[in-house]
Design an enzyme around this catalytic site. Structure first.
Site, mmCIF file in Angstrom:
data_model
loop_
_atom_site.group_PDB
_atom_site.id
_atom_site.type_symbol
_atom_site.label_atom_id
_atom_site.label_comp_id
_atom_site.label_asym_id
_atom_site.label_seq_id
_atom_site.Cartn_x
_atom_site.Cartn_y
_atom_site.Cartn_z
ATOM 1 N N GLY A 182 -12.616 -0.868 -4.151
ATOM 2 C CA GLY A 182 -11.276 -1.345 -3.785
ATOM 3 C C GLY A 182 -10.485 -0.224 -3.155
ATOM 4 N N HIS A 189 4.593 2.226 -10.427
ATOM 5 C CA HIS A 189 4.845 0.881 -9.894
ATOM 6 C C HIS A 189 4.426 -0.201 -10.888
ATOM 7 C CE1 HIS A 189 0.547 0.809 -8.962
ATOM 8 N NE2 HIS A 189 0.669 -0.463 -8.686
ATOM 9 N N GLU A 196 -9.122 2.548 -8.515
ATOM 10 C CA GLU A 196 -7.806 2.275 -9.093
ATOM 11 C C GLU A 196 -7.750 0.766 -9.256
ATOM 12 O OE1 GLU A 196 -4.956 0.797 -9.763
ATOM 13 O OE2 GLU A 196 -3.666 1.503 -8.132
ATOM 14 N N HIS A 214 0.829 -1.212 0.000
ATOM 15 C CA HIS A 214 0.000 0.000 0.000
ATOM 16 C C HIS A 214 0.861 1.259 0.000
ATOM 17 C CE1 HIS A 214 -3.952 -1.706 0.046
ATOM 18 N NE2 HIS A 214 -3.511 -2.632 0.887
ATOM 19 N N GLU A 273 -19.632 -6.621 -4.833
ATOM 20 C CA GLU A 273 -20.844 -7.352 -5.226
ATOM 21 C C GLU A 273 -21.769 -7.593 -4.023
ATOM 22 O OE1 GLU A 273 -17.761 -8.051 -6.094
ATOM 23 O OE2 GLU A 273 -17.719 -8.128 -8.291
ATOM 24 N N GLU A 326 -4.657 -9.253 -12.835
ATOM 25 C CA GLU A 326 -5.147 -9.049 -11.460
ATOM 26 C C GLU A 326 -6.000 -7.782 -11.349
ATOM 27 O OE1 GLU A 326 -4.739 -10.973 -8.720
ATOM 28 O OE2 GLU A 326 -3.455 -12.487 -9.615
ATOM 29 N N ASP A 329 3.631 6.043 -5.332
ATOM 30 C CA ASP A 329 3.623 6.141 -6.791
ATOM 31 C C ASP A 329 2.892 7.446 -7.134
ATOM 32 O OD1 ASP A 329 3.097 5.986 -9.496
ATOM 33 O OD2 ASP A 329 2.532 3.868 -9.455
ATOM 34 N N ARG A 381 0.558 7.968 -10.284
ATOM 35 C CA ARG A 381 -0.712 7.292 -10.030
ATOM 36 C C ARG A 381 -1.585 8.104 -9.089
ATOM 37 N NH1 ARG A 381 -2.251 4.954 -5.323
ATOM 38 N NH2 ARG A 381 -3.653 3.151 -5.326
#
Lengths: 308, 308
Positions: free
Chosen positions: B49, B265, B114, B16, B100, B123, B22, B25
């Protein structure tokens, strides 16, 4: 978001490359073997946990008549290839098995092994080396390294803590101090493996444990404790105790992982204390009892305890 | 001999931190959210996420009236703490669950996520973002990023190959070329994640796939192929194809992971070819069909195929 598991397939080769590129480590073995002269020329050598086979190659180059390279992992297939590439099939015999299961039909003159782990004992193969010694080493035979000494000193980890903790105090203008607590807990659960500067040590190092590979018994290593007495020599905060080891080979060859020496892949291992202590030169003592206990079920793991 | 498994306990926090540090980002999201003005002030935002919660914090700072931060992993406990530390409990609601399964009792104006992985799709959480869009996004609502484009170019990886292979040709005087073959095989099994220099590219990049997050359907991403036609622009050897992505946000904000841009990254992902090709400017064409197929059972994994 990336994931670390991605790199698994390169992992094994990279670990071996990392160890080979660790020059203080690899060159200590090279020099130690080269220093043996007639004690290795024409002799039989056993390499416990041979990995890429580099120590076996050194031994063969030094004139060993026969080298048994025992390696349990799947890298052994590559080790055999390495032996062939260097046209040493006539000298080095690669055995893919645990040393306890190895079929070595003779006694050996020299045992060589790079068995040391983080803080010497973590994930170490010392048990296997002692087993091999008792079963195959000729009386008066050599073990490389001959001794390994574990040292400790109280340490100031301010810079390390600032690096790890400071980031979370201002993350793009936000506070994420919950991760400081999480990092601090992680640091208490397992030693911090990081190269420290000798200026961070707060006292003269003390010997925690000496292993004489020629005489040590496995049962003596199941668990041991050591009372240590340190007198503070520097002003500052004591955050914990730093551990490192020094191996002694024949003819004065030494492999030291001390903070004052060039970095190795072992770096140093620092056990953090739950509470910080004040260090006042010549006035404060950091006396403690250090304990190492092998885990049941995984003898390669040790639990370290510190009592102040 | 040290072991990597040792570092597991720090692993999660470090991943993290790596993502937060980063800057291309994290700042792209910050700028994109800040650029929204009245499109976020007083609006409802869903962060898919959320991780440490940084994007939710940005959204709250920009005046969102309510932010749902959905995070399935155990970091969510820390995310809640982070929200409290910044006194945003009244705005940000952290939900520890898969998106979900999230209990969000209203439609949202903005979805931010992200979700991007190595070579965009590895992934990736895109499926979850599209699910959230279909279930909760108001008509005309915003998705950040809005589009993601995957690019490819033929590449010369000579320096990378020399770095990885050269070591094994002379290891303290010995040959260990068996590891060159092992490394080459590992490079064929999975893309090489490494920052490349734009000078290594042998042709103009071509678009492999564009994802419009406002309209993309999950089933369109199960598998897709793309015919690519490259004309060689540089002399040299072509070792494979390099992939990277560019995300477009509202108001012209861009996050590019191209070789010409500051490192992220994600770096770039290079798929190596089993055989090298010769590149001759304007004379040679590297035409190929690229295929991406989601793995059965693990939809976050993609198999990349290349047909020349």
């Amino acid at each position: 978001m990336g994931g670390d598991q991605y790199f698994d397939s390169y992992g094994d080769i990279n670990v071996h490359r990392l160890m080979l590129e660790d020059a203080p480590r690899t060159l200590a073995y090279k020099q130690a073997l080269e220093s043996l002269g007639d004690q290795i020329r024409g002799k039989v050598v056993l390499d416990v946990g041979a990995g890429t086979g580099i120590l076996s190659l050194f031994a063969a180059k030094c004139g060993a008549s026969r080298v048994y390279a025992v390696e349990a992992s799947d890298i052994a297939a590559h080790t055999k290839e390495v032996v062939s590439e260097n046209m040493l099939d006539g000298v080095i015999k690669v055995l893919q098995c645990k040393v306890e299961d190895a079929d070595i039909g003779e006694k050996v003159d020299v045992i060589v092994s790079e068995w040391m782990g983080f803080y010497l004992f973590h994930e170490s193969m010392l048990d296997s080396v002692l087993y091999a010694r008792d079963r195959w080493l000729k009386p008066g035979g050599l073990i490389l390294p001959r001794t390994a000494k574990l040292y400790a000193s109280p340490i100031n980890m301010e810079k390390h803590c600032n690096d790890r903790f400071g980031f979370w105090t201002d993350v793009y203008g936000f506070s994420m101090q919950t991760f400081i607590a999480a990092e601090a807990q992680a640091m208490l659960r397992a030693p911090v493996i990081e190269q420290v500067a000798k200026e961070m040590l707060l006292s003269e190092p003390q010997l925690v444990k000496e292993v004489d590979c020629a005489t040590a018994k496995q049962e003596d290593l199941r668990s041991f404790t050591q009372d240590l007495k340190f007198t503070a020599r520097k002003e500052g905060i004591c955050h914990g105790f730093c551990f490192w080891f020094v191996c002694q080979f024949e003819n004065g060859v030494t492999l030291s992982t001390a903070p004052s020496k060039p970095q190795t892949h072992w770096k140093q291992a620092t056990v953090m204390l739950p509470e910080m202590l004040q260090s006042i030169p010549d006035k404060v003592r950091f006396d403690c009892k250090v304990g190492f206990v092998q885990s049941k079920g995984n003898e390669r793991q040790y639990q370290i305890t510190l009592e102040m």
